[in-house]
Design a protein around this motif. Structure first.
Motif, PDB file in Angstrom:
ATOM      1  N   MET A  83      12.212  -4.485   6.812  1.00 42.96           N
ATOM      2  CA  MET A  83      11.053  -3.977   6.069  1.00 42.96           C
ATOM      3  C   MET A  83      10.484  -2.726   6.733  1.00 42.96           C
ATOM      4  O   MET A  83      10.013  -1.807   6.067  1.00 42.96           O
ATOM      5  CB  MET A  83       9.978  -5.063   5.966  1.00 42.96           C
ATOM      6  CG  MET A  83      10.416  -6.273   5.158  1.00 42.96           C
ATOM      7  SD  MET A  83       9.107  -7.472   4.885  1.00 42.96           S
ATOM      8  CE  MET A  83       8.088  -6.604   3.699  1.00 42.96           C
ATOM      9  N   GLN A  84      10.536  -2.681   8.059  1.00 41.94           N
ATOM     10  CA  GLN A  84      10.110  -1.475   8.770  1.00 41.94           C
ATOM     11  C   GLN A  84      11.015  -0.291   8.411  1.00 41.94           C
ATOM     12  O   GLN A  84      10.537   0.809   8.145  1.00 41.94           O
ATOM     13  CB  GLN A  84      10.139  -1.721  10.281  1.00 41.94           C
ATOM     14  CG  GLN A  84       9.737  -0.501  11.097  1.00 41.94           C
ATOM     15  CD  GLN A  84       9.834  -0.726  12.596  1.00 41.94           C
ATOM     16  OE1 GLN A  84      10.185  -1.820  13.038  1.00 41.94           O
ATOM     17  NE2 GLN A  84       9.547   0.283  13.376  1.00 41.94           N
ATOM     18  N   ASP A  85      12.324  -0.533   8.389  1.00 45.50           N
ATOM     19  CA  ASP A  85      13.271   0.514   8.014  1.00 45.50           C
ATOM     20  C   ASP A  85      13.020   0.984   6.580  1.00 45.50           C
ATOM     21  O   ASP A  85      13.047   2.183   6.282  1.00 45.50           O
ATOM     22  CB  ASP A  85      14.695  -0.005   8.156  1.00 45.50           C
ATOM     23  CG  ASP A  85      15.731   1.027   7.728  1.00 45.50           C
ATOM     24  OD1 ASP A  85      15.872   2.056   8.418  1.00 45.50           O
ATOM     25  OD2 ASP A  85      16.385   0.800   6.691  1.00 45.50           O
ATOM     26  N   MET A  86      12.756   0.015   5.697  1.00 50.39           N
ATOM     27  CA  MET A  86      12.452   0.348   4.300  1.00 50.39           C
ATOM     28  C   MET A  86      11.207   1.216   4.197  1.00 50.39           C
ATOM     29  O   MET A  86      11.168   2.224   3.480  1.00 50.39           O
ATOM     30  CB  MET A  86      12.269  -0.934   3.491  1.00 50.39           C
ATOM     31  CG  MET A  86      11.877  -0.717   2.042  1.00 50.39           C
ATOM     32  SD  MET A  86      11.137  -2.178   1.292  1.00 50.39           S
ATOM     33  CE  MET A  86       9.530  -2.201   2.097  1.00 50.39           C
ATOM     34  N   THR A 114      13.018  -8.688  -2.173  1.00 52.97           N
ATOM     35  CA  THR A 114      14.090  -9.475  -1.558  1.00 52.97           C
ATOM     36  C   THR A 114      13.726  -9.881  -0.130  1.00 52.97           C
ATOM     37  O   THR A 114      13.907 -11.042   0.273  1.00 52.97           O
ATOM     38  CB  THR A 114      15.399  -8.672  -1.556  1.00 52.97           C
ATOM     39  OG1 THR A 114      15.750  -8.339  -2.900  1.00 52.97           O
ATOM     40  CG2 THR A 114      16.523  -9.470  -0.922  1.00 52.97           C
ATOM     41  N   HIS A 115      13.197  -8.947   0.651  1.00 49.25           N
ATOM     42  CA  HIS A 115      12.826  -9.245   2.043  1.00 49.25           C
ATOM     43  C   HIS A 115      11.713 -10.290   2.114  1.00 49.25           C
ATOM     44  O   HIS A 115      11.769 -11.210   2.937  1.00 49.25           O
ATOM     45  CB  HIS A 115      12.376  -7.963   2.741  1.00 49.25           C
ATOM     46  CG  HIS A 115      13.490  -6.979   2.958  1.00 49.25           C
ATOM     47  ND1 HIS A 115      14.778  -7.358   3.228  1.00 49.25           N
ATOM     48  CD2 HIS A 115      13.497  -5.610   2.962  1.00 49.25           C
ATOM     49  CE1 HIS A 115      15.537  -6.294   3.368  1.00 49.25           C
ATOM     50  NE2 HIS A 115      14.793  -5.226   3.206  1.00 49.25           N
ATOM     51  N   LEU A 116      10.700 -10.149   1.275  1.00 46.36           N
ATOM     52  CA  LEU A 116       9.601 -11.121   1.274  1.00 46.36           C
ATOM     53  C   LEU A 116      10.092 -12.496   0.846  1.00 46.36           C
ATOM     54  O   LEU A 116       9.654 -13.528   1.381  1.00 46.36           O
ATOM     55  CB  LEU A 116       8.485 -10.645   0.350  1.00 46.36           C
ATOM     56  CG  LEU A 116       7.734  -9.379   0.784  1.00 46.36           C
ATOM     57  CD1 LEU A 116       6.682  -8.999  -0.247  1.00 46.36           C
ATOM     58  CD2 LEU A 116       7.068  -9.587   2.148  1.00 46.36           C
ATOM     59  N   ARG A 159       9.708   8.919   4.652  1.00 45.34           N
ATOM     60  CA  ARG A 159      10.529  10.133   4.722  1.00 45.34           C
ATOM     61  C   ARG A 159      10.748  10.724   3.333  1.00 45.34           C
ATOM     62  O   ARG A 159      10.669  11.929   3.129  1.00 45.34           O
ATOM     63  CB  ARG A 159      11.869   9.793   5.392  1.00 45.34           C
ATOM     64  CG  ARG A 159      12.907  10.917   5.461  1.00 45.34           C
ATOM     65  CD  ARG A 159      12.349  12.243   5.899  1.00 45.34           C
ATOM     66  NE  ARG A 159      11.497  12.122   7.078  1.00 45.34           N
ATOM     67  CZ  ARG A 159      10.634  13.037   7.450  1.00 45.34           C
ATOM     68  NH1 ARG A 159      10.466  14.140   6.704  1.00 45.34           N
ATOM     69  NH2 ARG A 159       9.901  12.882   8.534  1.00 45.34           N
ATOM     70  N   MET A 160      11.021   9.858   2.353  1.00 42.93           N
ATOM     71  CA  MET A 160      11.215  10.322   0.979  1.00 42.93           C
ATOM     72  C   MET A 160       9.934  10.943   0.430  1.00 42.93           C
ATOM     73  O   MET A 160       9.957  11.972  -0.243  1.00 42.93           O
ATOM     74  CB  MET A 160      11.639   9.145   0.090  1.00 42.93           C
ATOM     75  CG  MET A 160      12.089   9.541  -1.303  1.00 42.93           C
ATOM     76  SD  MET A 160      13.659  10.413  -1.271  1.00 42.93           S
ATOM     77  CE  MET A 160      13.949  10.628  -3.042  1.00 42.93           C
ATOM     78  N   LEU A 161       8.805  10.319   0.758  1.00 40.55           N
ATOM     79  CA  LEU A 161       7.524  10.863   0.299  1.00 40.55           C
ATOM     80  C   LEU A 161       7.234  12.196   0.969  1.00 40.55           C
ATOM     81  O   LEU A 161       6.709  13.124   0.340  1.00 40.55           O
ATOM     82  CB  LEU A 161       6.418   9.854   0.596  1.00 40.55           C
ATOM     83  CG  LEU A 161       5.064  10.093  -0.077  1.00 40.55           C
ATOM     84  CD1 LEU A 161       5.209  10.123  -1.590  1.00 40.55           C
ATOM     85  CD2 LEU A 161       4.076   9.010   0.327  1.00 40.55           C
ATOM     86  N   ALA A 162       7.610  12.319   2.251  1.00 38.94           N
ATOM     87  CA  ALA A 162       7.404  13.580   2.962  1.00 38.94           C
ATOM     88  C   ALA A 162       8.226  14.701   2.317  1.00 38.94           C
ATOM     89  O   ALA A 162       7.759  15.829   2.168  1.00 38.94           O
ATOM     90  CB  ALA A 162       7.793  13.424   4.434  1.00 38.94           C
ATOM     91  N   SER A 172       0.831  -1.215   0.000  1.00 35.57           N
ATOM     92  CA  SER A 172       0.000   0.000   0.000  1.00 35.57           C
ATOM     93  C   SER A 172       0.861   1.260   0.000  1.00 35.57           C
ATOM     94  O   SER A 172       0.527   2.253  -0.654  1.00 35.57           O
ATOM     95  CB  SER A 172      -0.910  -0.008   1.235  1.00 35.57           C
ATOM     96  OG  SER A 172      -1.648   1.185   1.332  1.00 35.57           O
ATOM     97  N   GLY A 173       1.988   1.228   0.711  1.00 35.57           N
ATOM     98  CA  GLY A 173       2.897   2.377   0.729  1.00 35.57           C
ATOM     99  C   GLY A 173       3.496   2.641  -0.636  1.00 35.57           C
ATOM    100  O   GLY A 173       3.594   3.795  -1.081  1.00 35.57           O
ATOM    101  N   LEU A 174       3.911   1.583  -1.341  1.00 31.08           N
ATOM    102  CA  LEU A 174       4.465   1.751  -2.684  1.00 31.08           C
ATOM    103  C   LEU A 174       3.403   2.267  -3.655  1.00 31.08           C
ATOM    104  O   LEU A 174       3.688   3.088  -4.536  1.00 31.08           O
ATOM    105  CB  LEU A 174       5.034   0.423  -3.187  1.00 31.08           C
ATOM    106  CG  LEU A 174       6.204  -0.157  -2.382  1.00 31.08           C
ATOM    107  CD1 LEU A 174       6.675  -1.462  -3.009  1.00 31.08           C
ATOM    108  CD2 LEU A 174       7.352   0.832  -2.290  1.00 31.08           C
TER     109      LEU A 174
END
Length: 503
Positions: free
Chosen positions: A215-218, A114-116, A224-227, A20-22
């Motif tokens: 994944m939380q860090d990602m 990769t994480h998934l 932050r990038m979106l902000a 959803s974030g992506l």
């Protein structure tokens, strides 16, 4: 609090949340693109509007002498510059937001994938270990049941009076073998259980928490990038706000510049005819019945009054070369303007003639540079042109003398004759033709100072800093951009509104 500790069992929700974030990043990129399309369309419509209402032609140029007409042209110019700033906003949003976020989004998608994948592999390894545990457990249960059955059979055989000693020994050996196998299976099961518990502990307390924390860090980096993208959406417009404000101030000052009294005075000067108002109409008495003599009629013809009705529309007389079709005041102005134009042309022709003579002298002294005789046609043509211009100058001065009359005409003629006869300064323009032929280096047409810092990212543009002195190579042609040369030799286009023309 972190995902690995508190959400260790929420793989599906983490999967949906990160996706959803992506999706939100993609939506924002599309939103910004549509915003830039609106800005570009708005700027294009503003440019078309200013071009549509811009004055063209000699009549429009004459109207622009009035302050209210000139101010409207200034408003159109400022509007054109304003459109350029809207285009700059769109360009900065594309390069600073859309391009950057799109590149970052691709990296996030690959990282999330990769994480998934790592989480699924860990889950599959744990499930495989559990299957081995179950298989070992079932084998242990089976072997233990067989051992118990063999033991019971051996006891039964031993208590049977009809069984031989050999049968009893054989049954005991079989029971002992089964029991030994069951013990081995029991040991295998215990070892596999210990191994599985260790792997399960590593899975739930180390491996999965690490993956989820990554994944939380990602996801937090994505936020932050979106902000920052949200902030840039406003900052990019704020950067050009001073120039936009300057454009709006220019529009306001254009209204302040209007001088209605000066416009009225200028209108009078342009159209004042110089004619005297018509006098009273004389009374002609026909009641006496006296007819004038034929000789009197021929000697004293009746006066014809012209322009009794100055507001009536009549066909205009054809234009005459000496402007005699115009009223006196207007005729004098047009003649004087024509004389000024001819004087400038004459001075230019004289300069060209002097330059050709100088060039001819250079060729005569240095034959390797050129043939002096090749300049004769140009020299002859220039001399003929000078003679023609002097003839026209004399003709228009004569007409002006007739229109003005007296001492004023004499002064005007003397002044213009002086301008036409005086030769050009030998130190100026004497090598103009020579230099044009041998030197194709483009020269600056002026200087300008940067009012604001501009970052040139597009092809053909350059970056400038506030206060920097630049050389103007090409003026603004109405599109809001001009070509300049930096002190370091870098050349390119910048917004015209970012600089102040002049030293």
């Amino acid at each position: 609090m972190d995902w690995g500790t508190d959400l260790w069992d929420q793989y599906d929700h983490i999967d949906k949340h990160t996706q959803s974030g992506l999706d939100l990043v993609e939506r924002y990129i599309k939103f910004v693109k549509e915003r830039t399309e609106i800005e570009q369309s708005y700027a294009k419509q503003l440019r078309s509007l200013s071009k549509k209402y811009a004055k063209r032609g000699s009549k429009d140029e004459q109207d622009c002498k009035f302050s209210n007409h000139a101010s409207f042209q200034e408003i159109l110019n400022e509007l054109n510059d304003y459109a350029g700033q809207r285009e700059l906003i769109a360009e900065n949003m594309i390069t600073g937001i859309c391009v950057e976020l799109t590149k970052y989004l691709q990296d996030l998608k690959q990282e999330r994938k990769t994480h998934l994948s790592d989480a699924k592999k860990a889950q599959q390894n744990l499930e495989s270990s559990f299957k081995q545990l179950e298989s070992t457990k079932k084998r242990f249960a089976k072997e233990w049941a067989e051992a118990d059955k063999a033991t019971q059979q051996a006891e039964k055989t031993e208590s049977d009076l009809n069984a031989t000693k050999l049968d009893v020994e054989k049954a005991k050996q079989h029971a002992h073998s089964r029991t030994h196998t069951a013990e081995e299976c029991r040991n295998d099961y215990a070892a596999q259980l210990q191994k599985y518990n260790k792997e399960q502990n590593f899975f739930y307390y180390t491996e999965i928490p690490q993956i989820f924390n990554k994944m939380q860090d990602m996801d937090e980096r994505r936020i932050r990038m979106l902000a920052e993208g949200y902030s840039q959406f406003s900052e990019m417009e704020k950067k050009v706000q001073p120039i936009i404000s300057k454009c709006l101030e220019g529009i306001s000052s254009a209204g302040v510049k209007i001088n209605e009294k000066q416009d009225s005075f200028l209108f009078i000067e342009q159209h004042k005819s110089g004619f005297d108002r018509p006098g009273d109409v004389e009374f002609e008495d026909y009641s006496q019945g006296i007819k004038p003599a034929t000789s009197d009629s021929s000697l004293n013809p009746p006066k014809v009054r012209a322009k009794l009705w100055p507001f009536s529309k009549k066909n205009k007389p054809p234009a005459a070369e000496d402007f005699s079709h115009l009223p006196p005041e207007q005729r004098k102005k047009r003649l004087q303007a024509k004389i000024d134009d001819i004087t400038k042309e004459l001075q230019k022709a004289q300069d060209q003639s002097d330059a050709l003579e100088k060039m001819k002298g250079v060729y005569e002294q240095n034959p390797q540079m050129g043939d002096p005789s090749s300049l004769e046609p140009q020299i002859t043509e220039t001399s003929q042109n000078i003679g023609r211009l002097r003839g026209e100058l004399t003709k228009y001065e004569t007409w002006l003398s007739e229109a003005v009359g007296g001492e004023e005409s004499a002064n005007t003629i003397n002044n213009n004759t002086q301008h036409g006869v005086v030769a050009a300064n030998p130190t100026q323009n004497i090598y103009t033709e020579f230099e044009d032929e041998f030197d194709d280096v483009e020269s600056p047409i002026g200087q300008c100072t940067a009012l604001y810092t501009f970052e040139g990212h597009s092809e053909g543009t350059i970056s400038i800093t506030e206060g920097e002195l630049l050389s103007v190579m090409e003026e603004d042609k109405g599109d809001g951009w001009m070509r300049v040369l930096r002190a370091g030799g870098e050349e390119g286009y910048i917004p015209s509104s970012y600089v102040k023309v002049g030293p």
